[in-house]
Design a protein around this motif. Structure first.
Motif, PDB file in Angstrom:
ATOM      1  N   ASN B 318       0.816  -1.215   0.000  1.00 44.86           N
ATOM      2  CA  ASN B 318       0.000   0.000   0.000  1.00 44.86           C
ATOM      3  C   ASN B 318       0.847   1.262   0.000  1.00 44.86           C
ATOM      4  OD1 ASN B 318      -2.453  -1.110  -0.266  1.00 44.86           O
ATOM      5  ND2 ASN B 318      -3.150  -0.744   1.837  1.00 44.86           N
ATOM      6  N   ASP B 319       1.976   1.201   0.690  1.00 41.69           N
ATOM      7  CA  ASP B 319       2.833   2.397   0.665  1.00 41.69           C
ATOM      8  C   ASP B 319       3.418   2.603  -0.726  1.00 41.69           C
ATOM      9  OD1 ASP B 319       3.873   4.604   2.287  1.00 41.69           O
ATOM     10  OD2 ASP B 319       5.817   3.777   1.734  1.00 41.69           O
ATOM     11  N   LEU B 320       3.770   1.509  -1.379  1.00 42.11           N
ATOM     12  CA  LEU B 320       4.274   1.632  -2.750  1.00 42.11           C
ATOM     13  C   LEU B 320       3.205   2.233  -3.660  1.00 42.11           C
ATOM     14  CD1 LEU B 320       6.112  -1.806  -2.976  1.00 42.11           C
ATOM     15  CD2 LEU B 320       7.214   0.408  -3.317  1.00 42.11           C
ATOM     16  N   LEU B 321       1.971   1.784  -3.480  1.00 42.95           N
ATOM     17  CA  LEU B 321       0.876   2.305  -4.316  1.00 42.95           C
ATOM     18  C   LEU B 321       0.644   3.786  -4.038  1.00 42.95           C
ATOM     19  CD1 LEU B 321      -1.655  -0.669  -4.032  1.00 42.95           C
ATOM     20  CD2 LEU B 321      -0.206  -0.090  -5.993  1.00 42.95           C
ATOM     21  N   MET B 322       0.732   4.128  -2.764  1.00 39.13           N
ATOM     22  CA  MET B 322       0.501   5.525  -2.370  1.00 39.13           C
ATOM     23  C   MET B 322       1.586   6.431  -2.958  1.00 39.13           C
ATOM     24  SD  MET B 322      -0.158   6.849   1.501  1.00 39.13           S
ATOM     25  CE  MET B 322      -1.140   5.499   2.088  1.00 39.13           C
ATOM     26  N   GLN B 323       2.828   5.971  -2.862  1.00 35.81           N
ATOM     27  CA  GLN B 323       3.935   6.765  -3.419  1.00 35.81           C
ATOM     28  C   GLN B 323       3.836   6.849  -4.934  1.00 35.81           C
ATOM     29  OE1 GLN B 323       6.110   8.480  -1.742  1.00 35.81           O
ATOM     30  NE2 GLN B 323       5.497   7.731   0.259  1.00 35.81           N
ATOM     31  N   ARG B 324       3.365   5.762  -5.542  1.00 34.69           N
ATOM     32  CA  ARG B 324       3.250   5.736  -6.991  1.00 34.69           C
ATOM     33  C   ARG B 324       2.213   6.771  -7.438  1.00 34.69           C
ATOM     34  NH1 ARG B 324       1.076   3.320 -11.507  1.00 34.69           N
ATOM     35  NH2 ARG B 324       2.557   2.216 -12.848  1.00 34.69           N
ATOM     36  N   GLN B 325       1.108   6.786  -6.700  1.00 35.07           N
ATOM     37  CA  GLN B 325       0.058   7.733  -7.049  1.00 35.07           C
ATOM     38  C   GLN B 325       0.521   9.162  -6.818  1.00 35.07           C
ATOM     39  OE1 GLN B 325      -3.885   8.210  -5.005  1.00 35.07           O
ATOM     40  NE2 GLN B 325      -4.360   6.490  -6.340  1.00 35.07           N
ATOM     41  N   LYS B 326       1.273   9.340  -5.742  1.00 38.30           N
ATOM     42  CA  LYS B 326       1.789  10.681  -5.440  1.00 38.30           C
ATOM     43  C   LYS B 326       2.713  11.158  -6.571  1.00 38.30           C
ATOM     44  CE  LYS B 326       3.981  14.109  -3.135  1.00 38.30           C
ATOM     45  NZ  LYS B 326       5.271  14.244  -3.663  1.00 38.30           N
ATOM     46  N   MET B 327       3.540  10.245  -7.076  1.00 40.13           N
ATOM     47  CA  MET B 327       4.452  10.645  -8.146  1.00 40.13           C
ATOM     48  C   MET B 327       3.689  11.006  -9.417  1.00 40.13           C
ATOM     49  SD  MET B 327       7.924   8.555  -7.814  1.00 40.13           S
ATOM     50  CE  MET B 327       8.740   9.952  -8.552  1.00 40.13           C
ATOM     51  N   ALA B 328       2.575  10.299  -9.634  1.00 37.19           N
ATOM     52  CA  ALA B 328       1.804  10.535 -10.855  1.00 37.19           C
ATOM     53  C   ALA B 328       0.956  11.798 -10.740  1.00 37.19           C
ATOM     54  CB  ALA B 328       0.928   9.325 -11.153  1.00 37.19           C
ATOM     55  N   THR B 329       0.392  12.041  -9.547  1.00 37.18           N
ATOM     56  CA  THR B 329      -0.568  13.132  -9.427  1.00 37.18           C
ATOM     57  C   THR B 329      -0.019  14.320  -8.648  1.00 37.18           C
ATOM     58  OG1 THR B 329      -1.433  12.318  -7.337  1.00 37.18           O
ATOM     59  CG2 THR B 329      -2.463  11.451  -9.349  1.00 37.18           C
ATOM     60  N   GLY B 330       1.067  14.116  -7.927  1.00 37.57           N
ATOM     61  CA  GLY B 330       1.599  15.197  -7.099  1.00 37.57           C
ATOM     62  C   GLY B 330       0.899  15.318  -5.756  1.00 37.57           C
ATOM     63  N   ARG B 331      -0.066  14.443  -5.510  1.00 35.62           N
ATOM     64  CA  ARG B 331      -0.792  14.530  -4.233  1.00 35.62           C
ATOM     65  C   ARG B 331      -0.865  13.168  -3.560  1.00 35.62           C
ATOM     66  NH1 ARG B 331      -3.945  17.151  -7.701  1.00 35.62           N
ATOM     67  NH2 ARG B 331      -5.366  15.384  -7.840  1.00 35.62           N
ATOM     68  N   TYR B 332      -0.900  13.186  -2.255  1.00 37.22           N
ATOM     69  CA  TYR B 332      -1.112  11.940  -1.526  1.00 37.22           C
ATOM     70  C   TYR B 332      -2.594  11.723  -1.338  1.00 37.22           C
ATOM     71  CZ  TYR B 332       3.760  11.330  -0.104  1.00 37.22           C
ATOM     72  OH  TYR B 332       5.100  11.112  -0.089  1.00 37.22           O
ATOM     73  N   ALA B 333      -3.043  10.497  -1.648  1.00 39.19           N
ATOM     74  CA  ALA B 333      -4.408  10.141  -1.285  1.00 39.19           C
ATOM     75  C   ALA B 333      -4.345   9.591   0.131  1.00 39.19           C
ATOM     76  CB  ALA B 333      -4.932   9.088  -2.234  1.00 39.19           C
ATOM     77  N   GLY B 334      -5.425   9.659   0.863  1.00 36.09           N
ATOM     78  CA  GLY B 334      -5.442   9.119   2.216  1.00 36.09           C
ATOM     79  C   GLY B 334      -5.370   7.606   2.180  1.00 36.09           C
ATOM     80  N   PRO B 335      -4.998   7.005   3.309  1.00 32.48           N
ATOM     81  CA  PRO B 335      -4.879   5.539   3.346  1.00 32.48           C
ATOM     82  C   PRO B 335      -6.209   4.832   3.059  1.00 32.48           C
ATOM     83  CG  PRO B 335      -4.541   6.513   5.533  1.00 32.48           C
ATOM     84  CD  PRO B 335      -4.583   7.634   4.561  1.00 32.48           C
ATOM     85  N   ASP B 336      -7.302   5.552   3.267  1.00 32.72           N
ATOM     86  CA  ASP B 336      -8.598   4.926   3.014  1.00 32.72           C
ATOM     87  C   ASP B 336      -8.829   4.631   1.538  1.00 32.72           C
ATOM     88  OD1 ASP B 336      -9.076   4.999   5.640  1.00 32.72           O
ATOM     89  OD2 ASP B 336     -10.473   6.704   5.612  1.00 32.72           O
ATOM     90  N   TYR B 337      -8.021   5.245   0.688  1.00 32.66           N
ATOM     91  CA  TYR B 337      -8.205   5.019  -0.743  1.00 32.66           C
ATOM     92  C   TYR B 337      -7.515   3.749  -1.225  1.00 32.66           C
ATOM     93  CZ  TYR B 337     -10.396   9.546  -1.090  1.00 32.66           C
ATOM     94  OH  TYR B 337     -11.263  10.592  -0.945  1.00 32.66           O
ATOM     95  N   PHE B 338      -6.843   3.059  -0.323  1.00 31.29           N
ATOM     96  CA  PHE B 338      -6.177   1.811  -0.701  1.00 31.29           C
ATOM     97  C   PHE B 338      -6.753   0.683   0.130  1.00 31.29           C
ATOM     98  CE2 PHE B 338      -3.432   5.364  -1.503  1.00 31.29           C
ATOM     99  CZ  PHE B 338      -3.045   5.152  -2.815  1.00 31.29           C
ATOM    100  N   THR B 339      -7.039  -0.417  -0.524  1.00 30.24           N
ATOM    101  CA  THR B 339      -7.692  -1.499   0.202  1.00 30.24           C
ATOM    102  C   THR B 339      -6.698  -2.160   1.152  1.00 30.24           C
ATOM    103  OG1 THR B 339      -7.122  -3.007  -1.565  1.00 30.24           O
ATOM    104  CG2 THR B 339      -9.288  -1.987  -1.663  1.00 30.24           C
TER     105      THR B 339
END
Lengths: 476, 341
Positions: B318-339
């Motif tokens: 989940n942390d990898l997914l969160m960082q990946r999304q941050k790199m793509a969008t420039g923003r962190y999504a909250g942990p609730d957005y990852f299963t």
């Protein structure tokens, strides 16, 4: 392939003035003469700033300021009061460590990983360590009431500009002396930043004076009649000149000069860590280290295995922008030093040693030299005898421990040595036989303010660091 | 069965020869190894390199659930996540494998289907390894029969620490044999009857790959880590793995460094490549990237492939997914957005 993207440390954090005067009596003053020079970034040859080449009259002003400060303020302060200033300086250095690390890498060419993780932590540690001694000098084993010497003239090299400043200034001030320090002409910037730190710490004026300049300034400083103590770190050649110039005077002298250290690897060594130690021994700071392990003595039974491992490891070294956080090998400090390294390595080839370097792209601008290995080196080769002060390792072999000792000691220098073996008794035996001021066992180029450092033979005399380092600044 | 190459043919002939060989390996200096690992951990991996590292790390994850409370539903959910870690972003690679207990293998095999995600099963009286060889072989055969692509076995640490290297060696050889399947390159049909239902999920599978867990947290010294690595490789391990995740400390950078040096040296001497899997305690993208740097600069880029390097973990995904999304969008999504699973 996993390519690391550039990860440069920002240089916005440093504020370099276009031009610097001299720091005398707590003030920035202009030179009485008009000689100036420029300091460049060795990685790009870009001019960083202009600085003053202090004249004899400037040096005289600085020494008088130091004398006055010694007599009227610093020499009178109790140790615990001096300690307060030193602790304050140490804390300011820690607070400003990122800025100072970037400045050091810009001016010197060393990788930011080293200035950030080695130089700056050690600089602060030296001030903290000697701050602790300032009110305990009577317990240092140097007599019941050891006195300061007076004014210390200190001349430091370009390889660890701020760290050498710390090695000089911290014990001098802790013992109650005042100082006039001359940084090297290719790396004056961190010493000038240190002058600002002295002001920030409200250090009384004149206690620390910084005069920039080249050889002539240094000569004027160590030759000044009102100086009580001379401390020099640099080449053996200049060290000799200094020893001659102070002979027959009352000046107390410590000299920390060149080296040609043997790094001795036995067949039972922890091989992977020995390889790391060899790399750290000679390629740390581009080999611009007086105690660098520039001669590798390897037991013949593991020569092939060790060299294969070493070459594989050297192929992973990353040479380039010193400010990139992933750089392992930075720039050579100056064009003059690069020319010296080139001439000695050419001599190595001519004398019949075999040269090897990993394939490694060299930037177009700046002063660079690839990590280099010489095999088939004989004791008589210049590359096995003279200090190269660059990323060049000479490999020799030995069969017996006695032969290792003989080869290691067969040098006019005697600053440091390294021993790699899993056998504890052999470490002790070797340490006893090696004529070197520092003997590292299963490590290399590790420094600590509590540990004395200094040479045998033509590597100099006197010790810096630890309790022993106090003696150089006290009348005992 | 033995996969020993000729140069090491006599090494395992007795406990004495094995002992002489393993204790004759170059030592590991703890201070030096720790220092080297710490230095490599300072590598700064940014921008494009970070993006590349995140995807590589995701593709190397062995998504793991090894709890007594595991349910068939939880395993199915984990498999779905393994196949498609981020349903909102199909460009996210699938993970390397799921790792479960033997009785969950059949369900997992079904759930991952033909996605290419492998099913790994722990076996051999995991995590303690305290049982008879028969039980361990049966445990392994059960998982293999159920369709496991990979077996994560534990070594007998008691035997290893008491110096009975030969016993550990023979056990690994026996488990390796139990990893064989009919029709596989060296299959010897150890699969027991009664697993027919599970078997049909894996009609065309080759031998299961064997990962040997050294449980470095119990081996006390880096010298032992190096010896156990060589012992496992000599006995035929396809992978060497740090830990069960049930013992603290689990994977550490210096221990993984020592194991990477071992596989590097083993290939140099035998030509055979063995994979490495640190497991346990890898929680953040930063941790994962440090391991990739370690691989890159120790064993070399050949190992930067899910075939040769795995990260045994679950929360790191989940942390990898969160960082990946941050790199793509420039923003962190909250942990609730990852299963969660």
């Amino acid at each position: 392939m996993f390519e690391y993207a550039p990860a440069p440390e920002s240089r916005d954090i440093v504020d370099i003035r276009p031009s610097y005067g001299l720091f005398i009596n707590g003030e920035w003053v202009d030179s009485l003469g008009d000689e100036r020079d420029k300091t460049v970034n060795p990685a790009s040859e870009e001019v960083l700033a202009e600085f003053t080449l202090a004249s004899e009259a400037d040096v005289d002003r600085a020494v008088s300021a130091a004398r006055k400060a010694y007599e009227s303020v610093w020499g009178q302060l109790p140790g615990r009061e001096r300690a307060k200033y030193l602790f304050r300086i140490a804390r300011i250095i820690q607070e400003r460590s990122r800025e100072l690390a970037v400045l050091e890498s810009l001016d010197n060419g060393k990788p930011i990983r080293e200035s950030r993780d080695v130089d700056l932590p050690l600089v602060a540690a030296h001030f903290f360590y000697y701050a602790g001694w300032a009110d305990k000098l009577e317990h240092a084993g140097l007599g019941a009431d050891p006195r300061a010497l007076g004014v210390a003239a200190q001349v430091i090299p370009w390889n660890f500009p701020l760290l050498m400043l710390a090695w000089k200034i911290a014990p001098a001030l802790a013992c109650g002396n005042t100082v006039v320090l001359k940084p090297a002409e290719t790396t004056p910037l961190t010493a000038l930043a240190f002058a600002e730190i002295c002001r920030q710490a409200d250090l009384p004026p004149g206690v620390v004076n910084i005069v920039t300049g080249a050889g002539a300034t240094g000569q004027a400083l160590v030759g000044h009649p009102d100086v009580d103590k001379v401390a020099f770190t640099g080449s053996t050649e200049v060290g000799r000149m200094i020893a001659r110039s102070v002979a027959g005077t009352r000046k107390k002298v410590t000299l920390e000069l060149g080296g040609k250290a043997a790094n001795i690897v036995f067949d039972d060594a922890a091989l992977d860590q020995a390889v790391e130690g060899i790399v750290n021994g000679i390629f740390f700071n581009q080999g611009h280290v007086c105690c660098a392990g520039s001669r590798l003595l390897v037991q013949e039974s593991i020569e092939t295995e060790l060299l294969d491992a070493l070459k594989r490891r050297l192929s992973t070294l990353r040479l380039g922008d010193p400010l990139d956080k992933n750089t392992d090998i930075g720039a050579i400090n100056s064009a003059a030093q690069l020319a010296k390294i080139r001439s000695l390595t050419e001599a190595g080839e001519q004398e019949g040693a075999e040269r090897w370097s990993p394939s490694c792209p060299i930037p177009d601008k700046g002063y660079w030299f690839p990590p280099t290995l010489f095999t088939g080196v004989a004791q008589s080769h210049r590359i096995a005898r003279e200090e190269i002060f660059g990323p060049v390792l000479s490999v020799l072999t030995f069969r017996t421990p006695a032969e290792a000792v003989e080869k290691a000691n067969n040098s006019p220098y005697g600053l440091s040595a390294g021993v790699w073996t899993e056998k504890g008794s052999r470490i002790l035996w070797m340490a006893d036989k090696l004529r070197a001021g520092v003997v590292w066992a299963n490590t290399f180029n590790r420094f600590d303010p509590t540990s004395p450092f200094g040479g045998y033979k033509e590597s100099g005399y006197g010790r810096e660091g630890g309790r022993h380092g106090l003696e150089a600044y006290l009348d005992v | 069965m033995s996969t020993l190459t000729p140069s090491f043919a006599g090494v395992a002939s007795s406990n004495a020869t094995l002992r002489a060989f393993l204790q004759g390996l170059p030592g590991v200096d703890r201070v030096g190894a720790d220092q080297r690992a710490a230095m490599l951990a300072t590598r700064s991996i940014k921008t494009t390199a970070k993006a590349q590292a995140i995807d590589l790390a995701i593709s190397m994850v062995d998504l793991t659930t090894l709890e007594g409370a595991d349910t068939a539903g939880k395993v199915r959910a984990m498999c779905a996540k393994a196949v498609q870690p981020d349903p909102g972003d199909p460009s996210v690679p699938k993970v390397a494998a799921v790792c479960v207990y033997p009785d969950m293998v059949a369900g997992a095999v079904q759930a991952v289907g033909r996605s290419g995600v492998r099913v790994a099963s722990v076996a051999t009286a995991f995590p303690s390894g305290r049982s008879s060889l028969d039980v361990k072989v049966t445990d392994t055969a059960f998982a293999v029969a159920a369709g496991a692509d990979e077996i994560d076995m534990v070594i007998d640490r008691g035997a290893f620490l008491s110096g009975d290297y030969r016993k550990v060696f023979e056990e690994i050889v026996a488990i390796k044999a139990a990893c064989a399947r009919e029709g596989g390159p060296s299959g010897n049909g150890t699969a027991k009857s009664g697993n027919g239902a599970a078997k049909k999920g894996s009609p065309a599978k080759g031998d299961a790959h064997l990962k040997v867990i050294l449980e470095t947290g119990e081996l006390a010294t880096y010298d032992n880590v190096r010896r156990a690595s060589w012992l496992a490789m000599l006995a035929g391990a396809d992978f060497i793995k740090t830990s069960t995740g049930k013992v603290s400390p689990a994977a550490t950078l210096p221990v993984t460094l020592v194991m990477l040096e071992a596989v590097r040296d083993f290939r140099a001497q035998t030509g055979r490549m063995v994979g490495v899997k640190p497991a346990g305690g890898i929680r953040t993208t930063k941790d994962a990237v440090k391991y990739l740097v370690l691989v890159n600069e120790t064993a070399g880029p050949d190992w930067l492939d899910p075939e040769w390097f795995r990260l045994g973990a679950s929360s790191v995904l989940n942390d990898l997914l969160m960082q990946r999304q941050k790199m793509a969008t420039g923003r962190y999504a909250g942990p609730d957005y990852f299963t969660l699973d």
